[in-house]
Design a protein around this motif. Structure first.
Motif, mmCIF file in Angstrom:
data_model
loop_
_atom_site.group_PDB
_atom_site.id
_atom_site.type_symbol
_atom_site.label_atom_id
_atom_site.label_comp_id
_atom_site.label_asym_id
_atom_site.label_seq_id
_atom_site.Cartn_x
_atom_site.Cartn_y
_atom_site.Cartn_z
ATOM 1 N N MET A 1 0.840 -1.195 0.000
ATOM 2 C CA MET A 1 0.000 0.000 0.000
ATOM 3 C C MET A 1 0.873 1.243 0.000
ATOM 4 O O MET A 1 1.928 1.288 0.612
ATOM 5 C CB MET A 1 -0.904 -0.014 1.228
ATOM 6 N N ARG A 2 0.416 2.251 -0.691
ATOM 7 C CA ARG A 2 1.161 3.502 -0.776
ATOM 8 C C ARG A 2 0.953 4.352 0.470
ATOM 9 O O ARG A 2 -0.048 4.226 1.163
ATOM 10 C CB ARG A 2 0.693 4.286 -1.996
ATOM 11 N N ARG A 3 1.932 5.228 0.705
ATOM 12 C CA ARG A 3 1.815 6.150 1.830
ATOM 13 C C ARG A 3 0.798 7.235 1.483
ATOM 14 O O ARG A 3 0.605 7.558 0.310
ATOM 15 C CB ARG A 3 3.164 6.773 2.124
ATOM 16 N N PRO A 4 0.150 7.837 2.493
ATOM 17 C CA PRO A 4 -0.880 8.856 2.232
ATOM 18 C C PRO A 4 -0.365 10.053 1.444
ATOM 19 O O PRO A 4 -1.088 10.615 0.612
ATOM 20 C CB PRO A 4 -1.322 9.277 3.634
ATOM 21 N N HIS A 5 0.892 10.448 1.666
ATOM 22 C CA HIS A 5 1.410 11.615 0.961
ATOM 23 C C HIS A 5 1.731 11.304 -0.494
ATOM 24 O O HIS A 5 1.914 12.220 -1.286
ATOM 25 C CB HIS A 5 2.645 12.162 1.677
ATOM 26 N N GLU A 6 1.813 10.022 -0.863
ATOM 27 C CA GLU A 6 1.980 9.647 -2.265
ATOM 28 C C GLU A 6 0.631 9.646 -2.983
ATOM 29 O O GLU A 6 0.576 9.833 -4.193
ATOM 30 C CB GLU A 6 2.611 8.262 -2.369
ATOM 31 N N GLU A 38 -8.499 4.175 -0.864
ATOM 32 C CA GLU A 38 -7.167 4.687 -0.531
ATOM 33 C C GLU A 38 -7.202 6.202 -0.313
ATOM 34 O O GLU A 38 -6.546 6.712 0.601
ATOM 35 C CB GLU A 38 -6.174 4.372 -1.655
ATOM 36 N N ILE A 39 -7.961 6.908 -1.133
ATOM 37 C CA ILE A 39 -8.077 8.361 -0.993
ATOM 38 C C ILE A 39 -8.735 8.702 0.338
ATOM 39 O O ILE A 39 -8.285 9.589 1.064
ATOM 40 C CB ILE A 39 -8.864 8.957 -2.177
ATOM 41 N N LYS A 40 -9.790 7.964 0.689
ATOM 42 C CA LYS A 40 -10.486 8.199 1.957
ATOM 43 C C LYS A 40 -9.551 8.002 3.146
ATOM 44 O O LYS A 40 -9.464 8.851 4.034
ATOM 45 C CB LYS A 40 -11.685 7.259 2.070
ATOM 46 N N LYS A 41 -8.796 6.904 3.155
ATOM 47 C CA LYS A 41 -7.864 6.630 4.255
ATOM 48 C C LYS A 41 -6.770 7.689 4.333
ATOM 49 O O LYS A 41 -6.373 8.108 5.426
ATOM 50 C CB LYS A 41 -7.243 5.250 4.084
ATOM 51 N N ALA A 42 -6.273 8.140 3.171
ATOM 52 C CA ALA A 42 -5.203 9.139 3.150
ATOM 53 C C ALA A 42 -5.676 10.464 3.731
ATOM 54 O O ALA A 42 -4.984 11.082 4.549
ATOM 55 C CB ALA A 42 -4.690 9.338 1.728
ATOM 56 N N VAL A 43 -6.867 10.924 3.338
ATOM 57 C CA VAL A 43 -7.392 12.194 3.854
ATOM 58 C C VAL A 43 -7.657 12.092 5.348
ATOM 59 O O VAL A 43 -7.324 13.004 6.109
ATOM 60 C CB VAL A 43 -8.671 12.609 3.081
ATOM 61 N N GLU A 44 -8.238 10.988 5.788
ATOM 62 C CA GLU A 44 -8.520 10.825 7.219
ATOM 63 C C GLU A 44 -7.242 10.776 8.034
ATOM 64 O O GLU A 44 -7.183 11.319 9.132
ATOM 65 C CB GLU A 44 -9.350 9.559 7.447
#
Length: 95
Positions: A1-6, A38-44
């Motif tokens: 899985m990619r890091r949120p900032h990626e 993935e977008i939802k998890k990154a923003v949260e």
């Protein structure tokens, strides 16, 4: 899985997105291969808010010319994230 900032590349600031902020919707340019979960998890994770909905769309690049040379701006993926009522993202405040 990619890091949120990626996953989140940058926020989009325009007249339309500032109007959407009044409805608790924030717009980001995201990685092309990122999906909604993935977008939802990154923003949260980055902003410590609760996301209720994610809408995504692909924006096709425009053809551009510089004299006799032709080129194309890159395609990009845009995500409109709706937050729970009462949540705010501080980066966008004061616009």
């Amino acid at each position: 899985m990619r890091r949120p900032h990626e996953i989140l590349v940058r926020p989009v600031i325009s007249e339309r997105t500032v109007e959407l902020m009044e409805d608790n919707k924030y717009t980001f340019i995201v990685a092309k291969k990122a999906n909604k979960s993935e977008i939802k998890k990154a923003v949260e994770e980055i902003f410590d808010v609760t996301v209720t909905r994610v809408n995504t769309l692909m924006v096709r690049g425009k053809n551009r010319r510089m004299g006799r040379f032709e080129g194309k701006t890159p395609d990009r993926k845009k995500a409109i994230v709706t937050l729970k009522p009462g949540d705010k993202i501080e980066v966008f405040e004061g616009l």
